[in-house]
Scaffold this motif. Structure first.
Motif, short mmCIF file in Angstrom:
data_model
loop_
_atom_site.label_atom_id
_atom_site.label_comp_id
_atom_site.label_asym_id
_atom_site.label_seq_id
_atom_site.Cartn_x
_atom_site.Cartn_y
_atom_site.Cartn_z
N ALA A 1 75.75 39.51 34.24
CA ALA A 1 75.38 38.31 35.00
C ALA A 1 74.59 37.38 34.09
O ALA A 1 74.37 37.70 32.92
N CYS A 2 74.15 36.26 34.62
CA CYS A 2 73.31 35.32 33.87
C CYS A 2 72.10 34.94 34.71
O CYS A 2 72.16 34.97 35.95
N GLY A 3 71.04 34.52 34.04
CA GLY A 3 69.87 33.94 34.71
C GLY A 3 69.27 34.88 35.76
O GLY A 3 69.12 36.09 35.55
N THR A 4 68.97 34.28 36.90
CA THR A 4 68.36 35.04 37.99
C THR A 4 69.24 36.22 38.42
O THR A 4 68.75 37.30 38.74
N SER A 5 70.55 36.00 38.42
CA SER A 5 71.46 37.09 38.84
C SER A 5 71.35 38.28 37.89
O SER A 5 71.51 39.43 38.29
N TRP A 6 71.07 37.98 36.63
CA TRP A 6 70.88 39.07 35.65
C TRP A 6 69.61 39.86 35.99
O TRP A 6 69.58 41.08 35.89
N ILE B 1 77.50 39.83 38.97
CA ILE B 1 76.65 39.21 39.98
C ILE B 1 76.57 37.72 39.69
O ILE B 1 76.24 37.31 38.58
N SER B 2 76.91 36.92 40.69
CA SER B 2 76.85 35.46 40.48
C SER B 2 76.69 34.78 41.83
O SER B 2 77.53 34.94 42.71
N GLN B 3 75.61 34.03 41.98
CA GLN B 3 75.40 33.28 43.21
C GLN B 3 76.60 32.37 43.45
O GLN B 3 77.22 32.40 44.50
N SER B 4 76.89 31.54 42.44
CA SER B 4 77.94 30.52 42.60
C SER B 4 79.33 31.11 42.53
O SER B 4 80.28 30.56 43.08
N GLY B 5 79.46 32.21 41.81
CA GLY B 5 80.79 32.78 41.58
C GLY B 5 81.61 31.95 40.61
O GLY B 5 82.82 32.16 40.47
N GLU B 6 80.96 31.03 39.90
CA GLU B 6 81.70 30.14 39.00
C GLU B 6 81.13 30.12 37.59
O GLU B 6 81.64 29.39 36.74
N THR B 7 80.08 30.88 37.32
CA THR B 7 79.45 30.82 35.99
C THR B 7 80.47 31.21 34.93
O THR B 7 81.05 32.31 34.97
N ALA B 8 80.67 30.30 33.97
CA ALA B 8 81.76 30.47 33.01
C ALA B 8 81.64 31.79 32.23
O ALA B 8 82.62 32.50 32.04
N GLY C 1 68.98 24.26 45.84
CA GLY C 1 67.95 24.12 44.80
C GLY C 1 68.45 24.79 43.52
O GLY C 1 69.00 25.90 43.59
N VAL C 2 68.27 24.14 42.39
CA VAL C 2 68.78 24.71 41.14
C VAL C 2 68.13 26.07 40.86
O VAL C 2 68.79 27.02 40.44
N ALA C 3 66.83 26.18 41.13
CA ALA C 3 66.16 27.45 40.89
C ALA C 3 66.53 28.42 42.02
O ALA C 3 66.25 28.16 43.19
N SER C 4 67.16 29.50 41.65
CA SER C 4 67.68 30.43 42.66
C SER C 4 66.53 31.22 43.30
O SER C 4 65.66 31.74 42.61
N THR C 5 66.52 31.28 44.62
CA THR C 5 65.46 32.02 45.32
C THR C 5 66.07 32.99 46.33
O THR C 5 66.07 34.20 46.14
N LYS D 1 59.19 28.47 34.47
CA LYS D 1 59.79 27.69 33.38
C LYS D 1 60.74 26.65 33.93
O LYS D 1 60.71 25.48 33.55
N GLU D 2 61.63 27.11 34.81
CA GLU D 2 62.72 26.25 35.28
C GLU D 2 62.21 24.98 35.95
O GLU D 2 62.73 23.90 35.69
N ILE D 3 61.22 25.12 36.82
CA ILE D 3 60.88 23.93 37.61
C ILE D 3 59.56 23.27 37.24
O ILE D 3 59.34 22.12 37.59
N LEU E 1 68.80 21.35 33.58
CA LEU E 1 69.41 22.55 34.17
C LEU E 1 70.56 22.19 35.09
O LEU E 1 70.60 21.10 35.65
N ALA E 2 71.46 23.13 35.24
CA ALA E 2 72.56 22.97 36.18
C ALA E 2 72.57 24.17 37.11
O ALA E 2 72.23 25.28 36.71
N LYS E 3 72.95 23.93 38.34
CA LYS E 3 72.99 25.02 39.31
C LYS E 3 74.05 26.04 38.94
O LYS E 3 73.86 27.24 39.09
N SER E 4 75.17 25.51 38.52
CA SER E 4 76.27 26.41 38.25
C SER E 4 76.82 26.02 36.87
O SER E 4 77.31 24.92 36.69
N VAL E 5 76.66 26.93 35.91
CA VAL E 5 77.00 26.58 34.53
C VAL E 5 78.46 26.93 34.28
O VAL E 5 78.80 28.07 33.95
N THR E 6 79.30 25.92 34.43
CA THR E 6 80.75 26.18 34.37
C THR E 6 81.33 25.92 32.99
O THR E 6 82.53 25.91 32.83
C1 G6P Z 1 72.15 28.70 36.08
C2 G6P Z 1 71.18 28.43 37.20
C3 G6P Z 1 70.38 29.70 37.50
C4 G6P Z 1 71.33 30.85 37.80
C5 G6P Z 1 72.32 31.07 36.66
C6 G6P Z 1 73.41 32.06 37.04
O1 G6P Z 1 71.46 28.89 34.89
O2 G6P Z 1 70.30 27.38 36.87
O3 G6P Z 1 69.55 29.47 38.63
O4 G6P Z 1 70.58 32.02 38.00
O5 G6P Z 1 72.98 29.83 36.35
O6 G6P Z 1 74.15 31.51 38.10
P1 G6P Z 1 75.09 32.33 39.05
O7 G6P Z 1 75.69 31.30 39.97
O8 G6P Z 1 76.12 32.98 38.19
O9 G6P Z 1 74.25 33.32 39.75
#
Ligand code: G6P
Length: 610
Positions: free
Chosen positions: A302-307, A349-356, A400-404, A489-491, A603-608
């Motif tokens: 995963a990436c970011g918070t999902s990691w 694990i991915s909130q957006s399901g689109e993280t490249a 919100g970009v910062a995942s909670t 850091k993020e916000i 920052l981007a919510k979903s890093v595609t």
């Molecule tokens: C970006 C967002 C983070 C998020 C990460 C992983 O960096 O700014 O908030 O945790 O992507 O995103 P995902 O949608 O895959 O959980």
């Protein structure tokens, strides 16, 4: 990351595009633009900065048209500027293109086009594609075929929409690696990079898959593969309501989402707990349980918070299900030639399901024959659709970009998976039932923490001017330390580091003085006494300490500057509670500093894109 919206129909597209772009603002962007074609003119309006600036420009022009596309850009190639903003145009200014993704071979394509006399005014990879489509348009005399031929030459990722003055009855849209969804209306159709831009108009959607191109007319659409084969697409109904993507009276989406957590955590568990058997029931994993249970190893990527949620999952699964687990950043996993076998289960694990990066890691694991499971929030997202099986976290839209709330729901789902596997292996019925009891109590306990919001805001005020923070935790609270530091850091743009508390002695202790606050996550668990020693070490160096402790803990309260108390729960569920004060601390510090909490810079919510 870049937002895309397109409209074709009898209404004026201008307010629809602007409203759609506003709904996509949460994705993160630095410039915006629209391209509109009507019977008399082709118009492109773009600006650096916010959609509200674009809105002023567009409404001043008083354009009326039933065909248009709009874009929010998150800069990759070339700085944020009006010239680099999308749409990009052909030389005649009759063809407009918007793009999300990266054209990796844009330099070689550009050289070829320059030889033919094409000139470029921006620094972007997208403008190259606009001219390449123009080149094929002259040869093929069909927008669809021109797009298809051009895309056959492209290496990289794209979600694109193209409109052309010579074929005003359609939008051509194509996808490879960057999400696109069609919205099916009544005598009007839409296209967007995510459903949030569409749901005010229609709930009927069609998800484009990689390698597909759509021709969208006002009263129908057709889809083909990039190899020109016709495909029939299924229409889905989305369940998200407009009220779920508004702030609901809160000043920011982030605060609304933090406050949503009693509901989102409840929803992540709803209908999934079977008390009598002390087990969980996960429909999305049905038919795959045996294979997961017999996996030699579970990998979580995963990436970011999902990691960070993945790290909590590692601790849970190893402790209770007894299966070896490794957690890895998706960006590393995809490139380091990991050893993966058919006996592995890989959880994405991915909130957006689109993280490249996560999507690419999944493709890699699939190629190697591993069982691929998705844990996603966005229903119908790429990772959810392309995995072999999976579990939705049902946290509701996170804007919100910062995942909670996605983080706590991800942990809740990982706990459900742990319970399922552990009960099928060694966990006893009473132990399973104890976990279920504690899961059921989470909603109330989260509410108790949220009630302390005012006090937490006051504490935040005392730390808002600090330049550096250290977050320390052990065991299940180590990933929470990482997540707390990431939120800050993020916000708030304050430098913050998360560390395992015991590792402090191996480096970060050198940083500690009265200017460096240390946030300890120190709940009563098996390493409590050891964390107390770490607190003493910080005190001895005059560090200011904020500690997240359990209710009734007076020992730490007497040692530190501030405490925030959370109820006790089952040890593996602790992160769900301890992270909430840290989300609120980060939120209040950022608000007090006057920062844009929901759309932090860069920052981007979903890093595609990679
Ligand atoms: C970006 C967002 C983070 C998020 C990460 C992983 O960096 O700014 O908030 O945790 O992507 O995103 P995902 O949608 O895959 O959980």
């Amino acid at each position: 990351m870049c937002g895309i919206v397109g409209y074709i129909g009898d209404k004026n597209c201008v307010p629809i595009l602007i409203e759609g772009l506003k709904r996509l603002e949460y994705r993160g962007y630095d410039s915006a633009g629209v391209g509109i074609i009507n019977s008399t003119e082709c118009k492109v309006l773009k600006t650096k900065g916010k959609v509200s600036e674009l809105e002023k420009l567009v409404f001043a022009e008083q354009i009326d048209s039933g065909l248009g596309i709009g874009h929010t850009r998150w800069a990759t190639h070339g700085e944020p500027s009006t010239i680099n903003a999308h749409p990009h145009l052909n030389k005649d200014k009759t063809l407009f293109l918007i793009h999300n993704g990266i054209i990796e071979n844009y330099l070689s394509l550009k050289k070829g086009l320059e030889k033919e006399g094409y000139e470029f005014i921006s620094e972007t990879d997208t403008e190259v594609l606009a001219h390449l489509i123009d080149h094929y348009l002259k040869l093929k005399n069909s927008l669809f075929q021109a797009v298809r031929y051009a895309l056959n030459e492209v290496e990289g990722t794209y979600g694109i929409c193209v409109i052309y003055n010579g074929e005003k009855d359609k939008i051509v849209a194509a996808r490879k690696g960057s999400p696109l969804v069609l919205g099916i209306g009544n005598n009007e159709n839409f296209v967007a990079s995510d459903v949030n831009a569409l749901i005010a108009h229609t709930k009927q959607v069609v998800y484009l898959e990689d390698g597909e191109i759509a021709e969208i007319y006002k009263d129908h659409f057709t889809t083909k593969t990039i190899a020109d084969e016709t495909i029939i697409k299924e229409i889905f109904e989305v369940e998200v309501g407009v009220d779920e993507i508004t702030k609901g009276g809160y000043p920011h989406f982030m605060l609304k989402e933090i406050m949503d957590q009693p509901d989102s955590i409840f929803n992540s568990m709803r209908g999934r707990l079977v008390y009598d058997e002390g087990i969980s029931k996960l429909g999305g994993l049905q038919g795959f349980e045996e294979r997961i249970i017999n996996s030699k190893r579970i990998l979580i990527t995963a990436c970011g918070t999902s990691w960070h949620a993945g790290l909590v999952g590692e601790y849970m699964l190893e402790q209770y299900a007894g299966i070896p687990v490794e957690v890895e950043y998706a960006s590393e996993f995809r490139y380091r030639h990991p050893i993966i076998t058919k006996d592995d289960t890989v959880i994405f694990i991915s909130q957006s399901g689109e993280t490249a990066d996560t999507l690419a890691a999944m493709k890699e694991a699939k190629k190697k024959g591993a069982l691929c499971l998705g844990i996603c929030n966005v229903v119908g997202s790429s990772i959810a659709r392309e995995s072999d099986a999976g579990v939705y976290i049902h946290a509701g839209p996170e804007i919100g970009v910062a995942s909670t709330k996605a983080f706590t729901a991800q942990i809740s789902v990982l706990a459900l998976i742990t319970l399922l596997l552990a009960r099928r292996r060694n966990l006893s019925l009473p132990e399973g039932q104890e976990i279920i009891n504690e899961m059921r109590l989470l909603t109330k306990k989260v509410e108790m923490i949220l009630k302390q919001n005012e006090n937490i805001e006051k504490i935040a005020g005392q730390y808002m001017n600090c330049k550096n923070f250290l977050y320390l935790g052990r065991g299940y609270n180590f990933p929470v330390a990482l997540e707390g530091a990431l939120k800050l850091k993020e916000i708030s743009y304050i430098h913050a580091e998360g560390y395992p508390a015991a590792e402090m002695k191996h480096g970060p202790i050198a940083l500690i003085d009265d200017d460096m606050p240390v946030v300890f996550i120190a709940t009563k668990d098996s390493v409590y006494d050891k964390v107390i020693s770490n607190i003493q070490e910080v005190r001895a160096r005059k560090g200011r300490i904020l500690a997240i402790v359990n209710e009734g803990d007076e020992q730490i309260e007497n040692m530190v500057d501030h405490v925030i108390k959370v109820p006790k729960t089952h040890n593996m569920l602790t992160p769900i509670l301890t992270v909430i004060p840290l989300q609120l601390i980060a939120y209040h510090i950022a608000v007090k500093k006057g920062l844009n909490v929901d759309q932090p810079r860069n920052l981007a919510k979903s890093v595609t894109v990679e």
